[in-house]
Design a protein around this motif. Structure first.
Motif, PDB file in Angstrom:
ATOM      1  N   PHE A  31       1.272  10.977 -10.261  1.00 29.99           N
ATOM      2  CA  PHE A  31       0.166  11.403 -10.619  1.00 29.99           C
ATOM      3  C   PHE A  31      -0.505  13.038  -9.928  1.00 29.99           C
ATOM      4  CE2 PHE A  31      -4.629  12.674  -9.591  1.00 29.99           C
ATOM      5  CZ  PHE A  31      -5.080  12.516 -11.534  1.00 29.99           C
ATOM      6  N   LEU A  32      -0.192  12.899  -8.457  1.00 36.14           N
ATOM      7  CA  LEU A  32       0.017  14.396  -8.145  1.00 36.14           C
ATOM      8  C   LEU A  32       1.306  14.960  -8.820  1.00 36.14           C
ATOM      9  CD1 LEU A  32      -0.620  13.043  -4.257  1.00 36.14           C
ATOM     10  CD2 LEU A  32      -2.422  14.356  -6.174  1.00 36.14           C
ATOM     11  N   VAL A  47       1.191  -1.481  -0.170  1.00 35.41           N
ATOM     12  CA  VAL A  47       0.283   0.102  -0.210  1.00 35.41           C
ATOM     13  C   VAL A  47       1.418   1.297   0.478  1.00 35.41           C
ATOM     14  CG1 VAL A  47      -2.201   1.027   1.510  1.00 35.41           C
ATOM     15  CG2 VAL A  47      -2.302  -1.217   0.867  1.00 35.41           C
ATOM     16  N   LEU A  48       2.424   1.664   0.678  1.00 37.60           N
ATOM     17  CA  LEU A  48       2.820   2.507   0.280  1.00 37.60           C
ATOM     18  C   LEU A  48       3.227   2.229  -0.927  1.00 37.60           C
ATOM     19  CD1 LEU A  48       4.935   1.638   4.619  1.00 37.60           C
ATOM     20  CD2 LEU A  48       3.226   3.759   3.537  1.00 37.60           C
ATOM     21  N   TYR A  49       3.727   1.337  -0.850  1.00 37.63           N
ATOM     22  CA  TYR A  49       4.302   1.978  -2.583  1.00 37.63           C
ATOM     23  C   TYR A  49       3.819   2.011  -3.476  1.00 37.63           C
ATOM     24  CZ  TYR A  49       8.405  -1.049  -1.592  1.00 37.63           C
ATOM     25  OH  TYR A  49       9.505  -1.045  -0.520  1.00 37.63           O
ATOM     26  N   ILE A  50       2.286   1.806  -3.503  1.00 35.19           N
ATOM     27  CA  ILE A  50       1.452   2.247  -4.109  1.00 35.19           C
ATOM     28  C   ILE A  50       1.034   3.932  -3.601  1.00 35.19           C
ATOM     29  CG2 ILE A  50      -1.453   1.933  -5.039  1.00 35.19           C
ATOM     30  CD1 ILE A  50      -1.298  -1.076  -4.748  1.00 35.19           C
ATOM     31  N   ALA A  51       1.035   3.934  -2.928  1.00 39.40           N
ATOM     32  CA  ALA A  51       0.462   5.355  -2.545  1.00 39.40           C
ATOM     33  C   ALA A  51       1.794   6.093  -3.160  1.00 39.40           C
ATOM     34  CB  ALA A  51       0.577   5.681  -1.035  1.00 39.40           C
ATOM     35  N   PHE A  52       3.141   5.489  -3.267  1.00 34.06           N
ATOM     36  CA  PHE A  52       4.016   6.113  -3.643  1.00 34.06           C
ATOM     37  C   PHE A  52       4.064   6.637  -4.559  1.00 34.06           C
ATOM     38  CE2 PHE A  52       8.770   6.984  -5.293  1.00 34.06           C
ATOM     39  CZ  PHE A  52       8.908   8.058  -4.600  1.00 34.06           C
ATOM     40  N   LEU A  53       3.901   5.560  -5.594  1.00 32.90           N
ATOM     41  CA  LEU A  53       3.489   5.845  -7.379  1.00 32.90           C
ATOM     42  C   LEU A  53       1.977   6.615  -7.105  1.00 32.90           C
ATOM     43  CD1 LEU A  53       4.041   2.490  -8.403  1.00 32.90           C
ATOM     44  CD2 LEU A  53       5.823   4.428  -8.054  1.00 32.90           C
ATOM     45  N   TYR A  54       1.253   7.411  -6.501  1.00 28.62           N
ATOM     46  CA  TYR A  54       0.126   7.919  -7.129  1.00 28.62           C
ATOM     47  C   TYR A  54       0.637   9.026  -6.874  1.00 28.62           C
ATOM     48  CZ  TYR A  54      -3.928  10.049  -6.366  1.00 28.62           C
ATOM     49  OH  TYR A  54      -5.300  10.966  -6.700  1.00 28.62           O
ATOM     50  N   CYS A  55       1.090   9.279  -6.102  1.00 24.63           N
ATOM     51  CA  CYS A  55       2.357  10.637  -5.121  1.00 24.63           C
ATOM     52  C   CYS A  55       3.364  10.754  -5.802  1.00 24.63           C
ATOM     53  CB  CYS A  55       2.869  10.436  -3.499  1.00 24.63           C
ATOM     54  SG  CYS A  55       1.586  10.686  -2.560  1.00 24.63           S
ATOM     55  N   ALA A  56       3.572  10.819  -6.660  1.00 26.12           N
ATOM     56  CA  ALA A  56       4.936  10.726  -7.223  1.00 26.12           C
ATOM     57  C   ALA A  56       4.547  10.564  -8.913  1.00 26.12           C
ATOM     58  CB  ALA A  56       5.961   9.933  -7.239  1.00 26.12           C
TER      59      ALA A  56
END
Length: 169
Positions: free
Chosen positions: A14-15, A3-12
């Motif tokens: 997409f955001l 979940v942390l890896y997915i959140a990181f990729l989303y933040c890097a």
């Protein structure tokens, strides 16, 4: 950890890139690089734990060695990322290394290197924090790092030819 890896990729991705958080949010890049250093350190712990816990390879690596490996692994991956940014900037004319301002003005000297060096430094800080936590966890058998490790489930053959799920490796 997944979940942390997915959140990181989303933040890097997409955001950061699509929603321009790298420009709109102060220190966005610094926060992400610090997180990536820590996450890559945890990945380094996972990789060495796979070898350390394998039944076929009898290893008993010291907590110091594992922590140093995790730190070096995280820094190496951070350097590979900076090479990727340089390559994309050179080939596709992007500004991943922030060598120019928003308006296209090229930076020179240390101003041009500042983003890359800051990224490597905060990668090192994140990796150092994770390596220290991992060392303490392994040395004093706290179990903290085990919660962050990636685990693989393999099916092992039984004596009668059937397969059963094996323990985590």
């Amino acid at each position: 950890m997944l979940v942390l890896y997915i959140a990181f990729l989303y933040c890097a991705i997409f955001l950061g890139e699509v929603r321009s958080f790298y420009y709109a949010v102060p220190q966005w890049d610094t926060i992400l690089h610090t997180m990536s250093g820590a996450m890559l350190g945890a990945l380094g712990f996972s990789m060495i734990a796979i070898f350390n816990n394998a039944e076929r390879i009898p290893l008993n690596l010291s907590p110091v060695f594992i922590a140093v490996f995790a730190f070096c692994f995280a820094l190496a991956m951070g350097a590979v990322w900076e090479i990727y940014e340089f390559t994309m900037d050179s080939v596709f004319g992007t500004n991943m290394q922030k060598y120019m301002l928003d308006n296209g003005t090229a930076l020179i000297g240390q101003a041009a290197l500042q983003d890359t060096m800051k990224d490597i430094i905060v990668d090192a800080i994140g990796a150092l924090v994770m390596s220290t936590i991992g060392y303490i966890s392994l040395k004093y058998k706290k179990g903290w790092v085990e919660k962050l490790m990636i685990r693989f489930h393999v099916k092992k053959p039984e004596k009668n030819g059937k397969t059963k799920k094996g323990k985590d490796e």
